[in-house]
Scaffold this motif. Structure first.
Motif, PDB file in Angstrom:
ATOM      1  N   ALA A 260      28.524 -19.479   4.879  1.00  0.00           N
ATOM      2  CA  ALA A 260      29.197 -19.648   6.168  1.00  0.00           C
ATOM      3  C   ALA A 260      29.667 -18.280   6.680  1.00  0.00           C
ATOM      4  O   ALA A 260      30.677 -17.750   6.218  1.00  0.00           O
ATOM      5  N   GLN A 261      28.919 -17.716   7.621  1.00  0.00           N
ATOM      6  CA  GLN A 261      29.260 -16.395   8.160  1.00  0.00           C
ATOM      7  C   GLN A 261      30.535 -16.486   8.997  1.00  0.00           C
ATOM      8  O   GLN A 261      30.597 -17.242   9.977  1.00  0.00           O
ATOM      9  N   LYS A 262      31.540 -15.722   8.619  1.00  0.00           N
ATOM     10  CA  LYS A 262      32.777 -15.699   9.394  1.00  0.00           C
ATOM     11  C   LYS A 262      32.568 -14.890  10.672  1.00  0.00           C
ATOM     12  O   LYS A 262      31.933 -13.831  10.648  1.00  0.00           O
ATOM     13  N   TYR A 263      33.085 -15.399  11.781  1.00  0.00           N
ATOM     14  CA  TYR A 263      32.999 -14.656  13.044  1.00  0.00           C
ATOM     15  C   TYR A 263      34.257 -14.923  13.864  1.00  0.00           C
ATOM     16  O   TYR A 263      34.927 -15.951  13.697  1.00  0.00           O
ATOM     17  N   LYS A 264      34.579 -13.976  14.730  1.00  0.00           N
ATOM     18  CA  LYS A 264      35.807 -14.066  15.526  1.00  0.00           C
ATOM     19  C   LYS A 264      35.514 -13.566  16.929  1.00  0.00           C
ATOM     20  O   LYS A 264      34.905 -12.503  17.096  1.00  0.00           O
ATOM     21  N   THR A 265      35.940 -14.311  17.927  1.00  0.00           N
ATOM     22  CA  THR A 265      35.658 -13.940  19.315  1.00  0.00           C
ATOM     23  C   THR A 265      36.930 -13.560  20.079  1.00  0.00           C
ATOM     24  O   THR A 265      36.895 -13.379  21.289  1.00  0.00           O
ATOM     25  N   THR A 266      38.032 -13.463  19.358  1.00  0.00           N
ATOM     26  CA  THR A 266      39.303 -13.180  20.025  1.00  0.00           C
ATOM     27  C   THR A 266      39.975 -11.961  19.395  1.00  0.00           C
ATOM     28  O   THR A 266      39.703 -11.615  18.239  1.00  0.00           O
ATOM     29  N   GLY A 267      40.832 -11.312  20.153  1.00  0.00           N
ATOM     30  CA  GLY A 267      41.717 -10.306  19.586  1.00  0.00           C
ATOM     31  C   GLY A 267      41.210  -8.883  19.621  1.00  0.00           C
ATOM     32  O   GLY A 267      41.938  -7.952  19.269  1.00  0.00           O
ATOM     33  N   TYR A 268      39.954  -8.665  20.027  1.00  0.00           N
ATOM     34  CA  TYR A 268      39.392  -7.315  20.066  1.00  0.00           C
ATOM     35  C   TYR A 268      38.946  -7.064  21.503  1.00  0.00           C
ATOM     36  O   TYR A 268      37.991  -7.675  21.985  1.00  0.00           O
ATOM     37  N   THR A 269      39.661  -6.190  22.209  1.00  0.00           N
ATOM     38  CA  THR A 269      39.470  -6.099  23.656  1.00  0.00           C
ATOM     39  C   THR A 269      38.479  -5.022  24.082  1.00  0.00           C
ATOM     40  O   THR A 269      38.207  -4.875  25.271  1.00  0.00           O
ATOM     41  N   ASP A 270      37.920  -4.273  23.134  1.00  0.00           N
ATOM     42  CA  ASP A 270      36.903  -3.280  23.506  1.00  0.00           C
ATOM     43  C   ASP A 270      35.626  -3.979  23.958  1.00  0.00           C
ATOM     44  O   ASP A 270      35.384  -5.146  23.653  1.00  0.00           O
ATOM     45  N   ASP A 271      34.775  -3.227  24.681  1.00  0.00           N
ATOM     46  CA  ASP A 271      33.453  -3.744  25.025  1.00  0.00           C
ATOM     47  C   ASP A 271      32.497  -3.365  23.899  1.00  0.00           C
ATOM     48  O   ASP A 271      31.609  -2.539  24.059  1.00  0.00           O
ATOM     49  N   ASN A 272      32.733  -3.950  22.728  1.00  0.00           N
ATOM     50  CA  ASN A 272      31.966  -3.623  21.539  1.00  0.00           C
ATOM     51  C   ASN A 272      32.123  -4.772  20.547  1.00  0.00           C
ATOM     52  O   ASN A 272      32.999  -5.625  20.722  1.00  0.00           O
ATOM     53  N   GLY A 288      34.539  -5.957  29.306  1.00  0.00           N
ATOM     54  CA  GLY A 288      33.366  -6.213  30.145  1.00  0.00           C
ATOM     55  C   GLY A 288      32.977  -7.676  30.046  1.00  0.00           C
ATOM     56  O   GLY A 288      33.833  -8.565  30.006  1.00  0.00           O
ATOM     57  N   VAL A 289      31.667  -7.940  29.991  1.00  0.00           N
ATOM     58  CA  VAL A 289      31.222  -9.294  29.666  1.00  0.00           C
ATOM     59  C   VAL A 289      31.591  -9.542  28.206  1.00  0.00           C
ATOM     60  O   VAL A 289      31.296  -8.708  27.346  1.00  0.00           O
ATOM     61  N   ASP A 290      32.243 -10.652  27.925  1.00  0.00           N
ATOM     62  CA  ASP A 290      32.554 -10.965  26.516  1.00  0.00           C
ATOM     63  C   ASP A 290      31.264 -10.891  25.703  1.00  0.00           C
ATOM     64  O   ASP A 290      30.268 -11.534  26.048  1.00  0.00           O
ATOM     65  N   ASP A 291      31.298 -10.116  24.623  1.00  0.00           N
ATOM     66  CA  ASP A 291      30.060  -9.892  23.874  1.00  0.00           C
ATOM     67  C   ASP A 291      29.423 -11.185  23.374  1.00  0.00           C
ATOM     68  O   ASP A 291      28.205 -11.312  23.317  1.00  0.00           O
ATOM     69  N   ALA A 292      30.240 -12.151  22.994  1.00  0.00           N
ATOM     70  CA  ALA A 292      29.703 -13.392  22.439  1.00  0.00           C
ATOM     71  C   ALA A 292      29.161 -14.321  23.528  1.00  0.00           C
ATOM     72  O   ALA A 292      28.713 -15.430  23.226  1.00  0.00           O
ATOM     73  N   GLU A 293      29.173 -13.876  24.791  1.00  0.00           N
ATOM     74  CA  GLU A 293      28.480 -14.646  25.829  1.00  0.00           C
ATOM     75  C   GLU A 293      26.991 -14.314  25.846  1.00  0.00           C
ATOM     76  O   GLU A 293      26.217 -14.930  26.592  1.00  0.00           O
ATOM     77  N   ASP A 294      26.597 -13.318  25.067  1.00  0.00           N
ATOM     78  CA  ASP A 294      25.196 -12.904  25.029  1.00  0.00           C
ATOM     79  C   ASP A 294      24.677 -13.099  23.606  1.00  0.00           C
ATOM     80  O   ASP A 294      25.062 -12.373  22.689  1.00  0.00           O
ATOM     81  N   ALA A 295      23.800 -14.083  23.430  1.00  0.00           N
ATOM     82  CA  ALA A 295      23.318 -14.398  22.075  1.00  0.00           C
ATOM     83  C   ALA A 295      22.635 -13.200  21.434  1.00  0.00           C
ATOM     84  O   ALA A 295      22.635 -13.064  20.209  1.00  0.00           O
ATOM     85  N   GLU A 296      22.085 -12.314  22.253  1.00  0.00           N
ATOM     86  CA  GLU A 296      21.384 -11.170  21.661  1.00  0.00           C
ATOM     87  C   GLU A 296      22.366 -10.209  20.980  1.00  0.00           C
ATOM     88  O   GLU A 296      22.008  -9.548  20.008  1.00  0.00           O
ATOM     89  N   ILE A 297      23.584 -10.152  21.474  1.00  0.00           N
ATOM     90  CA  ILE A 297      24.606  -9.347  20.793  1.00  0.00           C
ATOM     91  C   ILE A 297      25.014 -10.031  19.486  1.00  0.00           C
ATOM     92  O   ILE A 297      25.222  -9.389  18.458  1.00  0.00           O
ATOM     93  N   ILE A 298      25.133 -11.346  19.528  1.00  0.00           N
ATOM     94  CA  ILE A 298      25.464 -12.090  18.302  1.00  0.00           C
ATOM     95  C   ILE A 298      24.388 -11.868  17.235  1.00  0.00           C
ATOM     96  O   ILE A 298      24.689 -11.599  16.071  1.00  0.00           O
ATOM     97  N   TRP A 299      23.132 -11.949  17.654  1.00  0.00           N
ATOM     98  CA  TRP A 299      22.043 -11.786  16.683  1.00  0.00           C
ATOM     99  C   TRP A 299      21.962 -10.350  16.158  1.00  0.00           C
ATOM    100  O   TRP A 299      21.591 -10.137  15.006  1.00  0.00           O
ATOM    101  N   HIS A 300      22.296  -9.373  16.995  1.00  0.00           N
ATOM    102  CA  HIS A 300      22.325  -7.988  16.500  1.00  0.00           C
ATOM    103  C   HIS A 300      23.351  -7.870  15.373  1.00  0.00           C
ATOM    104  O   HIS A 300      23.060  -7.320  14.308  1.00  0.00           O
ATOM    105  N   GLU A 301      24.551  -8.382  15.601  1.00  0.00           N
ATOM    106  CA  GLU A 301      25.595  -8.280  14.580  1.00  0.00           C
ATOM    107  C   GLU A 301      25.227  -9.097  13.341  1.00  0.00           C
ATOM    108  O   GLU A 301      25.501  -8.687  12.208  1.00  0.00           O
ATOM    109  N   TYR A 302      24.621 -10.249  13.561  1.00  0.00           N
ATOM    110  CA  TYR A 302      24.189 -11.053  12.412  1.00  0.00           C
ATOM    111  C   TYR A 302      23.141 -10.287  11.600  1.00  0.00           C
ATOM    112  O   TYR A 302      23.058 -10.442  10.368  1.00  0.00           O
ATOM    113  N   GLY A 303      22.355  -9.452  12.259  1.00  0.00           N
ATOM    114  CA  GLY A 303      21.402  -8.604  11.540  1.00  0.00           C
ATOM    115  C   GLY A 303      22.094  -7.723  10.515  1.00  0.00           C
ATOM    116  O   GLY A 303      21.603  -7.535   9.397  1.00  0.00           O
ATOM    117  N   HIS A 304      23.253  -7.165  10.886  1.00  0.00           N
ATOM    118  CA  HIS A 304      24.021  -6.366   9.911  1.00  0.00           C
ATOM    119  C   HIS A 304      24.464  -7.233   8.732  1.00  0.00           C
ATOM    120  O   HIS A 304      24.421  -6.808   7.577  1.00  0.00           O
TER     121      HIS A 304
END
Ligand code: ZN
Length: 457
Positions: A260-272, A288-304
């Motif tokens: 179960a990959q832990k993830y958090k979408t709150t509390g970090y206000t940078d555009d990163n 900016g645009v909340d990063d987790a509104e773009d699945a491609e950003i989610i998948w990039h981080e999941y790659g790490h």
């Protein structure tokens, strides 16, 4: 294979004994489990026993309506052979071997009869582990593990997401974070949220676990939010991560970040956004645009997270760090290619089309592209994201040559053999070797050509 006995019409003649009783003559018996009263009758459930020991999976039930008519559900299993009456392996020894192997703590254990071609006496051991309760059945004669399974149940829910993002879905490069809400209506998709853990109301499941503050809950498992609501990004995270892990498993991999990959979408206000290996958590920024509104950003981080799971501490050098960024971009591409088409407006090689509207002025808006022409060592900048563009281009070429499933199988298999501080050359060669071993020389030649074009080998 288990064979059920033919159903019989009444309970007359069955021997019903108390749990553990050995007073009756017949080896088959039933132990009362529960009596339930419904609007229309009484439902009585029994556990099948043999010499007083519960038979794994064997049950018997009667359903008596208000007129007194009884129907039977006979789930008793034929016992073949003569199971041992006493255990050569002591209960305590079976318990400690299971809990030690699973690194868990004992919940409880009991003797069971294990049906099969030859029925066996076994120990059923329930262990509390980091991934929930595990049920193990140990042969009481030999100590070998006969079966093992997680008792955690998964359920499906529903959610509303962008897939992969509104720029791609609407084919609209003019969208902004401030664009009117109504413009996005056509970009929402209703999806099934799979693998949710039964018995909780949060976005917690086998492959993703929401750590956001004030995490959303739903007792009906319906998580429908718009982008103006905090729950939307939490659903995006759950859905995008879970679908990526399901895809990995569809390729045959059972141990590539299978947790179960832990993830958090709150509390970090940078555009990163970032993946933190010390906590094994992905955090998505809201600038900016909340990063987790773009699945491609989610998948990039999941790659790490994928690479850190395969190689603990991966990315500790400038070249391995670049491989990490390049793989993340490639992973976003390959996941996105399953849910969107390649168009002139939004080419698949453009990563993060929606996230990037906040910080790019030219179109298409891309965080980065994976079809660059840079070559090592001349174009090496010693900056992991810029240098990662060479790695992602090589992976993109492999995918183009061999097809998505073949390429991704090779790439994921090869990564198991990377070192934390690997070089472009060593990682490229490991990938060639994986291609050769999995698919033969034609595939290896294609992989070699892709890395050679980037100057890595
Ligand atoms: Zn990254």
């Amino acid at each position: 294979m288990m064979k059920r006995l033919a159903a019989i019409g009444s309970i007359v003649g069955l021997v019903i004994v108390a749990s553990g009783s050995a007073a009756h003559a017949a080896p088959d018996g039933l132990t009362l489990v529960a009596t339930k009263h419904s609007l229309l009758g009484t439902h009585t459930w029994y556990q099948q026993t043999y010499n007083g020991v519960p038979v794994l999976g064997g049950y018997y039930a009667t359903h008596t309506d208000r007129a007194g008519a009884t129907a039977v559900a006979d789930g008793r299993i034929a016992i073949k052979g003569i199971p041992a009456r006493s255990a050569a392996v002591a209960q305590g020894r079976a318990e400690s071997s299971v809990t030690g192997r699973l690194a868990g703590t004992l919940l409880r254990s009991r003797a069971v009869i294990v049906p099969g071609d030859t029925a066996k006496l076994g120990w059923l051991v329930l262990t509390d582990t980091a991934r929930g309760t595990v049920e193990s059945v140990v042969d009481a004669a030999s100590g070998t593990t006969l079966s093992e399974k997680s008792t955690v149940k998964e359920v499906d829910g529903s959610g509303q997401v962008f897939s992969p993002n509104p720029v791609v879905t609407l084919q609209n490069e003019s969208l902004k974070d401030t664009t009117a809400a109504s413009t996005f209506t056509a970009a929402y998709k209703t999806v099934t949220l799979t693998q949710l853990t039964s018995g909780v109301t949060t976005l917690r499941g086998s492959y993703a676990s929401n750590q956001s503050s004030s995490g959303v809950t739903s007792s009906t498992r319906a998580y429908t939010y718009t982008r103006a609501q905090a729950g939307f990004e939490q659903v995006m995270g759950y859905y995008s991560i879970t679908s990526a892990q399901e895809y990995i498993q569809s390729l045959g991999f059972t141990d590539v970040n299978n947790s179960a990959q832990k993830y958090k979408t709150t509390g970090y206000t940078d555009d990163n956004s970032y993946y933190d290996p010390s906590t094994d958590q992905i955090t998505f920024g809201t600038g900016g645009v909340d990063d987790a509104e773009d699945a491609e950003i989610i998948w990039h981080e999941y790659g790490h997270a994928i690479q850190d799971a395969q190689v603990p501490g991966f990315g500790s050098s400038s070249q391995s760090g670049a491989i990490g960024e390049g793989f993340g971009d490639y992973w976003a591409y390959t996941m996105s290619s399953a849910v969107s088409t390649n168009t002139t407006v939004t080419p698949l090689v453009c990563i993060g089309d929606w996230d990037a509207v906040s910080y790019t002025s030219t179109t298409p808006h891309c965080l980065r592209r994976i079809d660059g022409t840079k070559v090592y060592p001349g174009d090496f900048e010693n900056e992991v994201h810029a240098d990662g563009e060479m790695w992602s281009r090589a992976l993109y070429d492999i995918s183009t040559s061999l097809g998505r499933a073949t390429a991704n199988t090779i790439i994921l298999e090869a990564q198991f053999n990377f070192t934390p501080s690997t070089t472009f050359a060593a990682a490229a060669n490991a990938t060639v070797t994986a291609a050769q071993t999995l698919y033969g020389s034609t595939a290896a030649t294609a992989v070699t050509a892709a890395f050679h074009a980037r100057g890595f080998i």
